[in-house]
Design a protein around this motif. Structure first.
Motif, PDB file in Angstrom:
ATOM      1  N   THR A 151       0.596  -3.623  -7.803  1.00 20.44           N
ATOM      2  CA  THR A 151      -0.261  -3.395  -8.973  1.00 20.44           C
ATOM      3  C   THR A 151      -1.425  -4.381  -8.972  1.00 20.44           C
ATOM      4  O   THR A 151      -2.589  -4.006  -9.197  1.00 20.44           O
ATOM      5  CB  THR A 151       0.552  -3.533 -10.269  1.00 20.44           C
ATOM      6  N   ALA A 154      -3.774  -3.510  -6.050  1.00 19.05           N
ATOM      7  CA  ALA A 154      -4.594  -2.347  -6.375  1.00 19.05           C
ATOM      8  C   ALA A 154      -5.754  -2.726  -7.280  1.00 19.05           C
ATOM      9  O   ALA A 154      -6.897  -2.281  -7.079  1.00 19.05           O
ATOM     10  CB  ALA A 154      -3.726  -1.272  -7.036  1.00 19.05           C
ATOM     11  N   ASP A 169      -6.203   3.082 -10.616  1.00 17.54           N
ATOM     12  CA  ASP A 169      -5.401   1.918 -10.213  1.00 17.54           C
ATOM     13  C   ASP A 169      -3.980   2.335  -9.845  1.00 17.54           C
ATOM     14  O   ASP A 169      -3.404   1.839  -8.868  1.00 17.54           O
ATOM     15  CB  ASP A 169      -5.320   0.912 -11.366  1.00 17.54           C
ATOM     16  N   THR A 170      -3.433   3.257 -10.639  1.00 13.93           N
ATOM     17  CA  THR A 170      -2.061   3.708 -10.395  1.00 13.93           C
ATOM     18  C   THR A 170      -1.948   4.444  -9.076  1.00 13.93           C
ATOM     19  O   THR A 170      -0.973   4.259  -8.330  1.00 13.93           O
ATOM     20  CB  THR A 170      -1.593   4.615 -11.552  1.00 13.93           C
ATOM     21  N   ARG A 173      -2.082   1.828  -6.356  1.00 10.68           N
ATOM     22  CA  ARG A 173      -0.820   1.079  -6.368  1.00 10.68           C
ATOM     23  C   ARG A 173       0.290   1.868  -5.695  1.00 10.68           C
ATOM     24  O   ARG A 173       1.058   1.327  -4.879  1.00 10.68           O
ATOM     25  CB  ARG A 173      -0.414   0.768  -7.804  1.00 10.68           C
ATOM     26  N   TRP A 177       2.388   0.791  -2.454  1.00 13.27           N
ATOM     27  CA  TRP A 177       3.832   0.602  -2.610  1.00 13.27           C
ATOM     28  C   TRP A 177       4.617   1.436  -1.596  1.00 13.27           C
ATOM     29  O   TRP A 177       5.603   0.972  -1.010  1.00 13.27           O
ATOM     30  CB  TRP A 177       4.226   0.990  -4.029  1.00 13.27           C
TER      31      TRP A 177
END
Length: 213
Positions: A151, A154, A169-170, A173, A177
């Motif tokens: 997170t 990102a 951003d998600t 991320r 990940w």
């Protein structure tokens, strides 16, 4: 009345002995976990290999799952110093780099360098989680910590303005990940025999293609 100088000396010696015992326990556990697996390794065996009493192991680590997490943390950091990963030099170097592709290159070069030591410990936790509730909690904690780290990574990449338009951003991320997971190392290095450097280059190229404009 006790001599305060002697008391400080005794306290210092006890702390140093506790640190030394912890180092020996972690080294012994790491070797046994890798050699025998998580389920087949017992706390008395760890104590014997470390040259300490089993009570000392339980005093330092409440149970075997807690010990596995500590082995993982030390393996990731490279030492048992009380310095978080976010405060490590390689993270500062990545944060200082203005170019997004270069940030990703630096990160996955580091990941490839530590993966031969770190990924097997993660895979031990993953496999142990199926039969041991305490190990399952540790595995979930490992995954959550990775998600938190990605997170932050990102967000750092988003600030460069070089991320592909439309990605949040998600999104970034989740891509980071996914490629960070030990499953990639398991498939490419352990099963297919790729050298770690090639594995790192593959992750770098895949992430750059997936998220950069």
């Amino acid at each position: 009345m006790a001599d305060p100088v002697k008391r400080r000396y005794d306290t210092s010696r006890r702390r140093e002995q506790a640190r030394e015992n912890r180092r020996r326990i972690l080294a012994a556990a790491s070797g046994l976990f890798r050699e025998k697996g998580y389920a087949a390794t017992s706390m008395p065996e760890v104590a014997k290999a470390a040259g300490v009493a089993v009570q000392t192991v339980y005093k330092a680590f409440a149970n075997k799952a807690t010990l596995l997490k500590a082995v993982f943390d030390v393996t990731v950091a490279g030492d048992d110093e009380d310095v978080p990963i976010a405060g490590r030099e390689f993270i500062a170097e990545i944060q200082a780099e203005p170019d997004a592709a270069r940030k990703i290159t630096l990160y996955f070069a580091h990941l490839a360098s530590v993966a031969p030591a770190v990924s097997p410990v993660q895979l031990l936790a993953r496999d142990a989680a199926a039969a041991d509730p305490a190990a399952a909690e540790v595995w979930a904690q490992m995954r959550a910590e990775t998600l938190t780290a990605m997170t932050y990574f990102a967000s750092d990449l988003m600030l460069t303005g070089q991320v592909r338009p439309g990605l949040t951003d998600t999104d970034v991320r989740d891509v980071l990940w996914t490629y960070h997971g030990p499953e990639q190392y398991e498939l490419l290095c352990l099963e297919r025999g790729w050298p770690p450097a090639r594995y790192g280059e593959f992750l770098r190229d895949a992430v750059i293609t997936a998220i950069l404009d």
